[in-house]
Design an enzyme around this catalytic site. Structure first.
Site, PDB file in Angstrom:
ATOM      1  N   ASP A   1      40.999  50.543 -12.860  1.00 54.52           N
ATOM      2  CA  ASP A   1      41.636  51.652 -12.156  1.00 54.52           C
ATOM      3  C   ASP A   1      43.054  51.860 -12.682  1.00 54.52           C
ATOM      4  OD1 ASP A   1      39.441  52.031 -10.529  1.00 54.52           O
ATOM      5  OD2 ASP A   1      40.176  50.632  -9.000  1.00 54.52           O
TER       6      ASP A   1
ATOM      7  N   TYR B   1      40.544  37.765 -11.788  1.00 54.46           N
ATOM      8  CA  TYR B   1      41.617  38.649 -11.332  1.00 54.46           C
ATOM      9  C   TYR B   1      42.668  37.876 -10.554  1.00 54.46           C
ATOM     10  CZ  TYR B   1      38.216  42.459 -12.081  1.00 54.46           C
ATOM     11  OH  TYR B   1      37.307  43.333 -12.620  1.00 54.46           O
TER      12      TYR B   1
ATOM     13  N   ASP C   1      43.183  50.656  -1.273  1.00 52.60           N
ATOM     14  CA  ASP C   1      44.286  50.178  -2.099  1.00 52.60           C
ATOM     15  C   ASP C   1      45.551  50.968  -1.777  1.00 52.60           C
ATOM     16  OD1 ASP C   1      44.193  52.618  -3.512  1.00 52.60           O
ATOM     17  OD2 ASP C   1      42.909  51.801  -5.069  1.00 52.60           O
TER      18      ASP C   1
ATOM     19  N   ARG D   1      39.014  45.541  -4.387  1.00 56.16           N
ATOM     20  CA  ARG D   1      39.461  46.385  -3.272  1.00 56.16           C
ATOM     21  C   ARG D   1      38.582  46.151  -2.047  1.00 56.16           C
ATOM     22  NH1 ARG D   1      39.325  52.191  -5.900  1.00 56.16           N
ATOM     23  NH2 ARG D   1      37.613  51.144  -6.950  1.00 56.16           N
TER      24      ARG D   1
END
Length: 303
Positions: free
Chosen positions: A50, A78, A92, A191
Site C-alpha cells: 500500500d 512485517y 489504517d 491492517r
C-alpha cells in the site's frame, strides 16, 4: 546473493532488484521508476505494498518477471504499529476515524491483556480482509467500490500467522500504541490484524505504520532505496537467483539442447519440486521437475 551494479540509465539484463519502497508511492509507481532506471519496459513486482507502507518490494527485470511466480515468496515479515482506541474506515491511518474509545476503557487495557488477545491470532486463522484491499468483487477492486460509496462484504479466508510478537506498548496522544513484528503467509492483511485486535479488546484499533522487512529469501538488508538505485543500480542476475533458490543441475551439451526447446529428459533423477537447469557455460535455461521416469519443464527462460 551478490548484486551486479549497472550505471543508471544503462539497460540491464534479466534479474531481480530488491527495492526499499518509500511511503507515499504505489507499487505501480515504483515499477515505473525502475523501468527508467533499468532501461527496460519489461518490469514486474511480487507482492503489492500500500502507499502508506514501506519496505521490501521484489521487482523482476525482463525474463526474471516470469521467475517471480516460481520463487518461494509466500512467507513475509512485517514491523508495524497498531493504535488501540480508535477505529478507522480503512483499518489504517489513511481512513476516517469512525469511533473512539473512552479514556476509562483504554485505562483497562494492560500489556497482559494485549498479549493474551494476540495469542488468539497466531497459527492458522480465519481472517476477513480489509474492505479497502485489492481483492476483486465482481470484477472490480474492493477499494474502488468502497471509494465509490458502495458497501463491500468480503469473505473470510484462511491465513497463517507463524509469529506475532509485541515489541513495545506505550501511551500516545491518541491511544495505546503497540509495536508488533509479524511473520505470515501470503494473503495476510496486517491492517486486518490491527482491526481485529482492537475488536477483541473492545476499544477499536487501526494500523498507523507498516514496514515489510522480508519477502521469501529477500530481506530488508539487501533492499535499496530508489535514490540509491539512481546512483548505482544494484540487481541480482537471474542465474544467481535461480542457483540460490532451487537445487541446481548442470546439463551437458546434448541435454542443454533439449532443455532449450522444453523437451522432456528421460532417465534424469531430479529431487522433488523444481530444479534450476544450467548449460555447460553456466547459463540458466529452465526450471524442471520430475514426472515419474522423466523430467519435464515448468518454465523455460531461453528461446
Amino acid at each position: 546473493m551478490t548484486p551486479t551494479t549497472s550505471d543508471p540509465a544503462t539497460a540491464v539484463a534479466d534479474g531481480i532488484v530488491v527495492v526499499d519502497k518509500p511511503a507515499g508511492l504505489t507499487s505501480h509507481t515504483v515499477v515505473a521508476r525502475i523501468r527508467k532506471l533499468a532501461g527496460t519496459r519489461k518490469v514486474g513486482h511480487a507482492g503489492t505494498l500500500d502507499p502508506m507502507a514501506t519496505g521490501v518490494l521484489v521487482v523482476g527485470l525482463n525474463r526474471a518477471t516470469r521467475l517471480l511466480g516460481h520463487l518461494q515468496l509466500a512467507d513475509k515479515s512485517y514491523d508495524a504499529t497498531i493504535l488501540l482506541g480508535a477505529t478507522s474506515s480503512t483499518d489504517d491511518a489513511e481512513g476516517e476515524i469512525t469511533a473512539v474509545a473512552s479514556a476509562q476503557d483504554l485505562a483497562g487495557i494492560t500489556v497482559e491483556a494485549i498479549e493474551s488477545a494476540i495469542a488468539g491470532f497466531r497459527g492458522e486463522i480465519s481472517q476477513v480482509p480489509s474492505k479497502v484491499s485489492a481483492i476483486k468483487v465482481d470484477g472490480r477492486r474492493a477499494y474502488e467500490r468502497v471509494r465509490a460509496g458502495e458497501e463491500v462484504a468480503l469473505k473470510a479466508r484462511s491465513v497463517t500467522v507463524s509469529r506475532y510478537d509485541v515489541v513495545d506498548v506505550r501511551t500516545g496522544p491518541a491511544g495505546l500504541e503497540v509495536d508488533i513484528s509479524v511473520d505470515c503467509s501470503s494473503g495476510t492483511y496486517i491492517r486486518a490484524l490491527a482491526r481485529d485486535l482492537g475488536v477483541e479488546l473492545g476499544v477499536g484499533g487501526h494500523l498507523t505504520m507498516l514496514r515489510r522487512t522480508r519477502v521469501g529469501a529477500f530481506g530488508i538488508a539487501s533492499a535499496h532505496t530508489l535514490e540509491e538505485l539512481a546512483e548505482s543500480f544494484d540487481w541480482l542476475p537471474i542465474a544467481e537467483v535461480a542457483a540460490d533458490t532451487f537445487p541446481r543441475y548442470d546439463a551437458d551439451d546434448e541435454q542443454a539442447a533439449a532443455i532449450r526447446t522444453g523437451r522432456p529428459l528421460s532417465g534424469l533423477k531430479l529431487p522433488a519440486g523444481q530444479t534450476a537447469m544450467f548449460d555447460p557455460t553456466g547459463t540458466f535455461l529452465a526450471l524442471y521437475e520430475p514426472h515419474g521416469p522423466v523430467a519435464k519443464p515448468t518454465a523455460v527462460f531461453v528461446s
